[in-house]
Design an enzyme around this catalytic site. Structure first.
Site, PDB file in Angstrom:
ATOM      1  N   SER A 151       0.828  -1.207   0.000  1.00  0.00           N
ATOM      2  CA  SER A 151       0.000   0.000   0.000  1.00  0.00           C
ATOM      3  C   SER A 151       0.858   1.250   0.000  1.00  0.00           C
ATOM      4  O   SER A 151       1.956   1.266   0.565  1.00  0.00           O
ATOM      5  CB  SER A 151      -0.887   0.004   1.254  1.00  0.00           C
ATOM      6  OG  SER A 151      -1.494   1.267   1.452  1.00  0.00           O
ATOM      7  N   TYR A 175      -1.121   0.099  10.682  1.00  0.00           N
ATOM      8  CA  TYR A 175      -1.422  -0.581   9.414  1.00  0.00           C
ATOM      9  C   TYR A 175      -0.237  -0.429   8.463  1.00  0.00           C
ATOM     10  O   TYR A 175       0.270  -1.411   7.912  1.00  0.00           O
ATOM     11  CB  TYR A 175      -2.696  -0.001   8.782  1.00  0.00           C
ATOM     12  CG  TYR A 175      -2.883  -0.405   7.346  1.00  0.00           C
ATOM     13  CD1 TYR A 175      -2.827   0.545   6.324  1.00  0.00           C
ATOM     14  CD2 TYR A 175      -3.082  -1.738   6.987  1.00  0.00           C
ATOM     15  CE1 TYR A 175      -2.974   0.176   5.002  1.00  0.00           C
ATOM     16  CE2 TYR A 175      -3.227  -2.110   5.678  1.00  0.00           C
ATOM     17  CZ  TYR A 175      -3.167  -1.147   4.684  1.00  0.00           C
ATOM     18  OH  TYR A 175      -3.298  -1.506   3.362  1.00  0.00           O
ATOM     19  N   LYS A 179       2.570  -3.214   6.793  1.00  0.00           N
ATOM     20  CA  LYS A 179       2.867  -3.361   5.367  1.00  0.00           C
ATOM     21  C   LYS A 179       4.381  -3.259   5.141  1.00  0.00           C
ATOM     22  O   LYS A 179       4.966  -4.009   4.351  1.00  0.00           O
ATOM     23  CB  LYS A 179       2.128  -2.293   4.544  1.00  0.00           C
ATOM     24  CG  LYS A 179       0.646  -2.539   4.410  1.00  0.00           C
ATOM     25  CD  LYS A 179       0.369  -3.848   3.657  1.00  0.00           C
ATOM     26  CE  LYS A 179      -1.082  -4.262   3.710  1.00  0.00           C
ATOM     27  NZ  LYS A 179      -1.342  -5.552   3.030  1.00  0.00           N
TER      28      LYS A 179
END
Ligand code: WQD
Length: 370
Positions: A151, A175, A179
């Site tokens: 992402s 988050y 990643k």
């Protein structure tokens, strides 16, 4: 939309036969279901492993319907968890003892920024723990080709746009941290192979910018659980009349009209990018490829609202509010590396994104639970 000058849409020349039997984790989700459709239409055989915690089996039923032909015989669906070795074993054995999985597309994971702040442990367990378990199962089954769902969130607050893959990696929420950790894991795996010269891993980290829209049929699309946090599903619910107005998080940003600017990418372009990455990896040497998947074109919140009103014929009232914690003013991809490596670029613009999003929302007011 056309490819930048000097790039071809698809690589030419002779190629090895593409990978036929694939495991798609999280294949029932928004991006996963659209990618499964593209893979089935390309003649691949899929086993989907999904826990349905943030998706619905109905999406895959409709994928089979849209793919038509013998798609029903080429899609196996297993309910399970990538953190569970027994579920992964079942997935790798799904095509029978001889039916080896040739490559994996890994979507399974949690992806809500706000939720990750509240529940970091769950995010690290599902995203990083799940990826460790998956890679262990892949190695045990001699499957070393992986397309991984990363992402643009890894860039945090970008210092400049457009953002190249070489931009600083500075995640600002759990988050994004997961990643980055998953990308590091893949880099370590690739490096471990270099020393021994074995038949190494073929790995692609695809850094999505802002995936939006739906398949033009309106049969599959984005179906967020509960109150959406992302712009497009919120706009579509306002256009539908399910919400009164759209909160606009700040109109004093250093952008064309003061509202946030993002690089929205049609989910069908994104799905096609996964097919291009899979086939590129399979044909090439062992490698680790890290690529932005974005259009390279930014649009502000106000521009999206205007385009959505035009596409839907509905009014989308807005209410300007304070900036949202953790937001950046602008996030726009430099998409050239993907065009060079994969011969892939975005072909659908904001009009199609809004049209297809509205078509899905209007046909499915309650998503798949209609
Ligand atoms: C877009 C713009 C908001 C809602 C997130 C994740 C990212 C990725 C994509 C997973 C911003 C504005 C939004 C609203 C608004 N997900 N906005 N009112 O934050 O760019 O990216 O989704 O990989 O990791 O961070 O997307 O759609 O939330 O926001 O004004 O009600 O719309 O401020 O400028 P974002 P978004």
């Amino acid at each position: 939309m056309t490819c930048p000058a000097g790039f071809t849409l698809m690589p030419s020349g002779q190629a090895k036969s593409p990978p036929q039997r694939l495991l798609v984790t999280g294949g029932a989700g928004f991006i996963g279901s659209h990618t499964c459709l593209v893979l089935l239409e390309a003649g691949r055989e899929l086993v989907v492993l999904d826990d349905f915690s943030n998706s619905c089996g109905e999406s895959l039923r409709r994928v089979v319907e849209l793919a038509g032909g013998d798609a029903a015989e080429r899609l196996l669906v297993l309910e399970g968890d990538v953190r569970e070795a027994k579920d992964l074993e079942q997935a790798f054995e799904a095509f029978g003892p001889g039916g080896s999985i040739e490559a994996v597309v890994h979507f399974a994971g949690l992806k809500a920024v706000g939720e990750s702040v509240a529940e970091p442990l769950r995010y690290w367990d599902v995203n990083v723990g799940g990826t460790v378990r998956l890679l262990e199962a892949m190695a045990a089954h001699g499957c070393r080709t992986l397309v991984f769902s990363s992402s643009a969130t890894v860039y945090g607050m970008p210092e400049r746009v457009p953002i190249p893959e070489t931009a600083p990696i500075q995640p600002i929420n759990p988050y994004g941290q997961t990643k980055v950790a998953e990308e590091h894991l893949l880099a370590d795996l690739r490096a471990a192979d270099d020393g021994r010269g074995r038949s190494g891993w073929r790995l692609a980290c695809l850094r999505y910018f802002n995936p939006v829209g739906a398949h033009p049929s309106g049969r599959i699309g984005e179906d967020p659980l509960g109150v959406p946090s992302n712009l497009f599903p919120l706009i579509s619910q306002v256009a539908l009349g399910r919400r009164d107005c759209l909160p606009v998080f700040g109109d004093d940003w250093p952008t064309a009209d003061g509202t946030g600017e993002r690089d929205f990418i049609h989910v069908m372009d994104l799905a096609e990018g996964h097919l291009a990455a899979l086939d590129h990896l399979h044909q090439g040497e062992p490698q680790l490829l890290t690529l932005n998947l974005g259009s390279g074109q930014g649009h502000t919140v106000r521009q999206v609202v205007a385009a959505y009103e035009e596409a839907s014929g509905q009014s989308v009232p807005v209410r300007v509010e304070a900036r949202r914690e953790g937001d950046a003013a602008r996030s726009v991809a430099d998409p050239d590396a993907a065009a060079r490596s994969l011969g892939w670029c975005c072909r659908r613009g904001l009009v199609e994104m809004c049209r297809d999003s509205w078509h899905w929302q209007r046909q499915n007011p309650e998503g798949y639970r209609t």
